[in-house]
Enzyme design. Structure first.
Site, PDB file in Angstrom:
ATOM      1  N   ASP A   7      44.796  34.667  32.809  1.00  0.00           N
ATOM      2  CA  ASP A   7      43.981  35.412  33.766  1.00  0.00           C
ATOM      3  C   ASP A   7      44.257  34.978  35.204  1.00  0.00           C
ATOM      4  OD1 ASP A   7      42.999  36.362  31.434  1.00  0.00           O
ATOM      5  OD2 ASP A   7      40.898  35.948  31.847  1.00  0.00           O
ATOM      6  N   GLU A  38      49.228  38.257  29.187  1.00  0.00           N
ATOM      7  CA  GLU A  38      49.475  39.403  30.068  1.00  0.00           C
ATOM      8  C   GLU A  38      50.458  39.093  31.177  1.00  0.00           C
ATOM      9  OE1 GLU A  38      46.987  42.277  33.146  1.00  0.00           O
ATOM     10  OE2 GLU A  38      46.100  41.736  31.222  1.00  0.00           O
TER      11      GLU A  38
END
Length: 397
Positions: free
Chosen positions: A22, A292
């Site tokens: 994140d 991600e």
């Protein structure tokens, strides 16, 4: 129009999850908003120690500091530094805002209803996780009315023109191409990282994944292959999967350690900043990535990769994986697409024998797959990157 003497001020809140995922995305976002659009960014982070692993200049002991033009504040309860609302407030990946921030937003909202001249609350956005699923187009940009009467908008990154786009710095592809045109660059990089014995003809694979039994199976296959494979591992979760074949405990491994097992050489990587990680991905023949941030950077590296997606209940992560694979393989020859998808699926299902079989069948450095890996970033960016779309979204809202 905001003048340079009175720049826009945005706040971004990020709760560090799984060490780097994140915060990796959020830090790239903050840097680009500051550098490209001259927006005064304050980034609130709850775990500065983990953040410092990708930003070595960061001092975790300081409650407030500036790096790359971004003000970085410690997010604790209560906040050690006064929150002063700016033009935009972004909560990254549905993190829960501090109570004092929500109280301030509600106070501003109530005051603005009573007095049209009162300061209005900032535009409130939730930056969501990246997904290739089709439903993202219909949800991107939708408002959600909160109990307080405030609206929160959902901003979905994505691979199509109807989504929020993908994070990509200006001139990234040009820098990558210049780096990859000179073969000596990768050898110099490996040397600077303390990785010895890698020649120009050796196959090099970077591994940044979660724990997986398929990693041990792949390493054993590389160990018994006919050519030398160098597997580059950071000190982290993926190494736990290799304990059965390691000659020492994972805890004793340090950066620069080199373990030779047949035709496999395992190297332990030092920590690096984001720019250094990009160069590592550019320099390897194949990358195994997770989460991600590294997932997207592997795509921008224009090299073949495996995406080890974070496991979710009822195997929902496999649906997300399939949605991405359908997009990524759209222009691949059918047999090559079938092999690449089968490799990714087997790896994520921890099917050890199938993973090894598909790895051996796939021509990892073949021209068709490499050509596709190089063209994919150009197609995926859809002319406009996430930061540009985000700034335009704010203007339109």
């Amino acid at each position: 129009m905001t003048s340079q003497n009175n720049p826009e001020r945005w706040d971004i809140f990020c709760a560090v999850v799984d060490n780097y995922g994140d915060i990796g995305v959020t830090w790239r976002l903050a840097k680009q908003l500051s550098a490209k659009h001259r927006i005064a960014i304050t980034l609130w982070v709850d775990d500065l120690k983990s953040f410092s692993h990708i930003l070595p200049a960061l001092d975790p002991a300081l409650p407030s500091q500036i790096h790359f033009g971004v003000t970085i504040n410690q997010w604790s309860d209560p906040l050690p530094i006064l929150y002063q609302a700016g033009n935009v407030l972004i909560e990254a990946f549905a993190c829960e805002l501090p109570e004092q921030v929500k109280t301030r937003l509600i106070s501003m909202h109530q005051a603005s209803k009573l007095d049209p001249n009162a300061e209005r609350p900032p535009l409130w956005l939730n930056l969501e996780y990246l997904s290739a699923e089709s439903w993202v187009e219909g949800c991107h940009g939708l408002p959600s009315m909160q109990a307080s009467g405030l609206k929160k908008y959902f901003y979905f990154p994505g691979f199509t023109a109807k989504t929020g786009g993908l994070i990509c710095e200006n001139e990234l592809f040009e820098k990558r191409d210049a780096w990859q045109r000179e073969p000596q660059n990768r050898l110099d990089l490996f040397s600077s990282l303390g990785l010895s014995g890698i020649t120009a003809d050796d196959e090099v694979v970077s591994v940044f994944s979660y724990e997986s039994s398929t990693l041990q199976a792949l390493c054993e296959a590389w160990q018994n292959s006919e050519h030398t494979t160098h597997a580059l591992f950071p000190k982290g979760r993926s190494l736990n999967s290799l304990q059965p074949i390691l000659p020492c405990s994972v805890e004793t491994l340090t950066a620069g350690t080199q373990i030779k097992l047949g035709n496999l050489v395992i190297h332990i990587l030092p920590m690096t900043d984001q720019e250094g990680y990009d160069k590592l991905l550019w320099s390897c023949d194949f990358n195994i990535v997770r989460g991600e941030d590294s997932f997207l950077r592997a795509q921008w590296a224009a090299k073949p990769f495996i995406w080890h997606i974070y496991a979710q209940e009822d195997d929902y992560h496999l649906i997300k994986l399939d949605a991405f694979m359908q997009l990524y393989c759209n222009n691949l020859p059918p047999e090559l697409a079938k092999s690449w998808k089968a490799l990714n699926l087997a790896f994520n299902k921890e099917q050890q024998e199938l993973t090894v079989s598909h790895w051996q069948k796939l021509n990892l450095i073949g021209l068709p797959l490499l050509r596709h890996a190089k063209q994919w970033p150009i197609d995926a960016i859809n002319d406009v990157d996430l930061v540009s779309r985000l700034v335009q979204f704010v203007k339109n809202s």
